[in-house]
Design a protein around this motif. Sequence first.
Motif, short mmCIF file in Angstrom:
data_model
loop_
_atom_site.label_atom_id
_atom_site.label_comp_id
_atom_site.label_asym_id
_atom_site.label_seq_id
_atom_site.Cartn_x
_atom_site.Cartn_y
_atom_site.Cartn_z
N GLU A 94 -7.45 -7.64 9.39
CA GLU A 94 -7.02 -9.01 9.09
C GLU A 94 -6.49 -9.11 7.66
OE1 GLU A 94 -10.17 -11.48 11.96
OE2 GLU A 94 -10.60 -11.16 9.84
N GLN A 95 -7.20 -8.47 6.74
CA GLN A 95 -6.78 -8.49 5.34
C GLN A 95 -5.46 -7.76 5.15
OE1 GLN A 95 -10.05 -6.80 3.16
NE2 GLN A 95 -11.46 -8.45 3.73
N LEU A 96 -5.31 -6.66 5.88
CA LEU A 96 -4.08 -5.89 5.76
C LEU A 96 -2.89 -6.69 6.29
CD1 LEU A 96 -3.10 -3.18 4.75
CD2 LEU A 96 -3.55 -2.21 7.01
N LEU A 97 -3.09 -7.39 7.41
CA LEU A 97 -2.02 -8.22 7.96
C LEU A 97 -1.66 -9.38 7.02
CD1 LEU A 97 -3.02 -8.42 11.74
CD2 LEU A 97 -0.95 -7.39 10.81
N ALA A 98 -2.66 -9.88 6.31
CA ALA A 98 -2.42 -11.01 5.40
C ALA A 98 -1.93 -10.57 4.03
CB ALA A 98 -3.72 -11.82 5.23
N GLU A 99 -1.97 -9.27 3.77
CA GLU A 99 -1.57 -8.75 2.46
C GLU A 99 -0.10 -9.01 2.19
OE1 GLU A 99 -2.21 -6.45 -1.14
OE2 GLU A 99 -3.57 -7.38 0.28
N ARG A 100 0.18 -9.53 1.01
CA ARG A 100 1.56 -9.73 0.60
C ARG A 100 1.96 -8.59 -0.34
NH1 ARG A 100 1.32 -12.29 4.30
NH2 ARG A 100 1.67 -14.52 4.65
N PRO A 101 3.04 -7.90 -0.04
CA PRO A 101 3.44 -6.78 -0.89
C PRO A 101 3.74 -7.23 -2.32
CG PRO A 101 5.10 -7.24 0.78
CD PRO A 101 3.94 -8.10 1.09
N ASP A 102 3.46 -6.35 -3.30
CA ASP A 102 3.77 -6.68 -4.68
C ASP A 102 5.26 -6.52 -4.94
OD1 ASP A 102 4.28 -3.97 -4.95
OD2 ASP A 102 2.48 -3.53 -6.10
N PHE A 103 5.65 -6.62 -6.19
CA PHE A 103 7.09 -6.59 -6.49
C PHE A 103 7.72 -5.23 -6.20
CE2 PHE A 103 7.09 -4.10 -10.43
CZ PHE A 103 5.77 -4.19 -10.83
N ASN A 104 6.89 -4.20 -6.04
CA ASN A 104 7.40 -2.88 -5.66
C ASN A 104 7.38 -2.68 -4.14
OD1 ASN A 104 8.08 -1.69 -8.17
ND2 ASN A 104 5.89 -1.42 -8.61
N GLY A 105 7.01 -3.72 -3.39
CA GLY A 105 6.98 -3.60 -1.93
C GLY A 105 5.76 -2.88 -1.41
N ILE A 106 4.69 -2.83 -2.20
CA ILE A 106 3.49 -2.08 -1.84
C ILE A 106 2.39 -3.02 -1.38
CG2 ILE A 106 1.63 -0.60 -2.70
CD1 ILE A 106 3.69 0.62 -4.62
N ALA A 107 1.77 -2.69 -0.25
CA ALA A 107 0.60 -3.41 0.25
C ALA A 107 -0.60 -2.48 0.17
CB ALA A 107 0.82 -3.87 1.68
N ARG A 108 -1.70 -2.95 -0.39
CA ARG A 108 -2.87 -2.09 -0.63
C ARG A 108 -3.96 -2.35 0.39
NH1 ARG A 108 -5.04 -0.65 -6.50
NH2 ARG A 108 -3.17 0.63 -6.20
N ASP A 109 -4.51 -1.26 0.94
CA ASP A 109 -5.67 -1.30 1.81
C ASP A 109 -6.84 -0.75 1.01
OD1 ASP A 109 -7.61 -1.16 3.74
OD2 ASP A 109 -6.57 0.30 5.02
N ALA A 110 -7.68 -1.64 0.49
CA ALA A 110 -8.81 -1.22 -0.34
C ALA A 110 -10.15 -1.50 0.32
CB ALA A 110 -8.76 -1.93 -1.70
#
Length: 274
Positions: A73-89
């Motif tokens: 759910e968190q990964l789907l809601a993650e908004r990529p940063d200015f480099n287009g990166i989404a983090r799974d932590a």
Amino acid sequence: MSRTTPVSRVVGACLRDARERRMILPDEAAAVLGIGPLALLALEEGRRRVSPRALELLSRLYQYGDGDTRALEQLLAERPDFNGIARDAAPGHARRLAACTSNASRIRWRSTTVLPAPLQTREYARALGEPSASRPGAPRPVTATTAFVLDARVIQRGGQTPRLMADQADHLLHLLEDGTDIRVVPESHGFLQPPGHLVEITLPAGRVLAQPGPSWVDYCATDRLSAAIDAALSATDPDSSRDILRRAAASHRAHTLSPTGPDTDPAERAAHVR
């Protein structure tokens, strides 16, 4: 870099992995969602975004733990940063990366730091304190074409752990002889930035670039970062890689036999392996 993120491909691969571990047929999962098998395939391939309701129903069917469901759910809601990166932590990030690689048709894994998890001996992994990314459930034949591209310093360093590194180098040689594509780039070549791991994963709906960290995995669309893997592959070949591995194994073995180079105890190994 592209500002898009392939999160849907990652989540889809995780759901397919969970379905196959439970040995549930696509028709059964599709029926739970009230869609056809082709629509389910689109979800699993990342060509169609997974809705919160679909994730809830599939998580229940696959007996996903609450923590794993929240992570997706968190990964789907993650908004990529200015480099287009989404983090799974979230906890279990290594398992989700393993789910992606198990669904890949091709993997190119470049490392300038420590050995990738698929190449590690148990002792090496234990020294690093890395979590297991093993995949329980029904086994799947290895169909992906995987290339591992290593900085020579990754296998040459060992500090006060020569026995551990000698065994690890021997393990790499065995893997190489069994057909694993392991390339070792000489120190003279140098690596393009960024340092660390780069994993290019080719999934059915397109490629994903993953950058595993100590407690996370960053995902982004592949573009110029893939050039780092291209450059490393062009600088080596199987024969030279085999020679570098043999020299590293012999060097570590010599230090193991030397009275001035004893192994340290396991508590000290992590500091010297890196």
